[in-house]
Design an enzyme around this catalytic site. Structure first.
Site, PDB file in Angstrom:
ATOM      1  N   GLU A 234       1.233  -1.153  -0.420  1.00 48.08           N
ATOM      2  CA  GLU A 234      -0.009  -0.039  -0.519  1.00 48.08           C
ATOM      3  C   GLU A 234       0.796   1.252  -0.143  1.00 48.08           C
ATOM      4  O   GLU A 234       0.750   2.580  -1.000  1.00 48.08           O
ATOM      5  CB  GLU A 234      -1.007   0.367   1.393  1.00 48.08           C
ATOM      6  CG  GLU A 234      -2.377   0.945   1.523  1.00 48.08           C
ATOM      7  CD  GLU A 234      -3.209   0.407   0.026  1.00 48.08           C
ATOM      8  OE1 GLU A 234      -2.840  -0.220  -0.559  1.00 48.08           O
ATOM      9  OE2 GLU A 234      -4.298   0.794   0.478  1.00 48.08           O
TER      10      GLU A 234
ATOM     11  N   THR B 240      -6.218   7.773  -5.181  1.00 50.94           N
ATOM     12  CA  THR B 240      -5.680   7.891  -3.793  1.00 50.94           C
ATOM     13  C   THR B 240      -4.756   8.863  -3.820  1.00 50.94           C
ATOM     14  O   THR B 240      -5.334  10.113  -2.274  1.00 50.94           O
ATOM     15  CB  THR B 240      -5.237   6.686  -2.940  1.00 50.94           C
ATOM     16  OG1 THR B 240      -6.553   5.665  -2.937  1.00 50.94           O
ATOM     17  CG2 THR B 240      -5.475   7.017  -1.851  1.00 50.94           C
TER      18      THR B 240
END
Ligand code: HSE
Length: 332
Positions: free
Chosen positions: A150, A203
């Site tokens: 991530e 994001t």
């Protein structure tokens, strides 16, 4: 469970048990659960990503192909998050020079959708390499590599997508470097109605919009909501869940990136959803509902509204996925 980097070199790999190939599915996730920015999340049955992994003679990790990304993801094994995490794991096991694998990544969900697209791919890749090796590692062993994935994908190692993608269900992430991942009970009738309006919200960009400072009164409201939601999930109290799933901190900043956000919210709440908000960093939105019927109704009405506004969208209706990643047959 506390998450810690175990010494993987102590793990014994039985080279006779290594499989020739494996096919794995890992679920999409709804991070934040509306009020729990970076700490709450749940997995859904669909969509999800798929990894096919093949053992090959030449040592190392390579990407053979990527389908469904519109050419946006790197094929370079050091830059692609899935292969980079698999390499990291093999390196820590001390066997990167001894084994070769090639990866086919099949994306079943859009990138930058707010559905944990990069997490699903990374989790599928790490679950696949463990399966190829004969499952020497536990999910606890795999978790730090998922979190690292991530970090590589979006510059920040939040675990609210990878945790539910790897262990399924609803998860709470506590701490930063001293991470605890806690599984929360899933009320039986909890459904997610997800709509993805087709606009791209990376994001990285969505995180830059968030204000650095919050007002104490907003913080008090938000942590009351988080505690109320967790209690509501434990007690299967849908009314408490509904009252608690409100975000006064992140949503006001991010809603501007999502077309028709407040109109969709009004449609969801007036048609019986328990709550409505942004899925992860958006632009997908989620209507959390009691029962499939309400989730179907709400998502259909939202889609009709988006179509009338000239915005294409996908919708998914799913219960919470409690299983996490799974091995699939090559024949299906
Ligand atoms: N918690 C993250 C965010 C999820 O809202 O930015 C997106 O990956």
């Amino acid at each position: 469970m506390p998450v810690s980097q175990n010494n993987l070199k102590e793990k014994k790999i039985d080279f006779n048990a290594i499989l020739d190939k494996v096919r794995v599915f890992a679920p999409a996730t709804v991070a934040n659960m509306i009020c729990g920015f970076d700490i709450l999340g749940f997995a859904v049955d669909e969509p999800g990503d798929e990894v096919k992994m093949y053992r090959v003679a030449e040592p190392g990790v390579r990407i053979r192909s990527i389908v469904g990304d519109g050419g946006r993801l790197p094929l370079d094994a050091d830059r692609n998050t899935v292969s980079a995490c698999v390499k990291m794991l093999l390196n820590d096991l001390g066997i990167l020079q001894d084994i070769g694998v090639e990866i086919e990544l099949i994306k079943h969900m859009p990138i930058g959708s707010g559905l944990g697209s990069s997490s699903a791919s990374t989790v599928a890749g790490l679950f696949a390499i463990n399966a190829i090796l004969g499952n020497p590692l536990t999910k606890d062993d795999l978790m730090p590599y998922c979190v690292e994935g991530e970090r590589l994908a979006c510059g920040h190692g939040h675990a609210d997508n990878v945790a539910p993608a790897l262990i399924g269900g609803i998860t709470l992430v506590r701490g930063g470097s001293d991470l605890d991942i806690v599984k929360i009970p899933v009320p039986k009738e909890l459904y997610a109605g997800i709509v993805f309006p087709q606009v791209d919200v990376p994001t990285r960009d969505a995180r830059q919009l968030i204000k650095e400072k919050v007002l104490l009164k907003d913080a008090v409201t938000q942590w009351g909501n988080i505690a109320g939601l967790v209690a509501g999930l434990f007690q299967e109290d849908y009314e408490l869940i509904s009252r608690s799933m409100h975000d006064v901190i992140i949503e006001p900043s991010r809603a501007i990136l999502i077309p028709e956000f407040y109109a969709m919210k009004e449609i969801a709440l007036s048609n019986g959803a328990l709550s409505f908000g942004i899925s992860g960093s958006g632009p997908s939105v989620v209507a959390v509902s009691k029962g499939r019927e309400v989730a179907e109704l709400v998502t259909t009405k939202i889609q009709e509204h988006l179509t009338a506004s000239g915005i294409e969208s996908f919708k998914y209706v799913s219960p919470v996925n409690v299983e996490g990643p799974k091995v699939l047959s090559f024949n299906d």
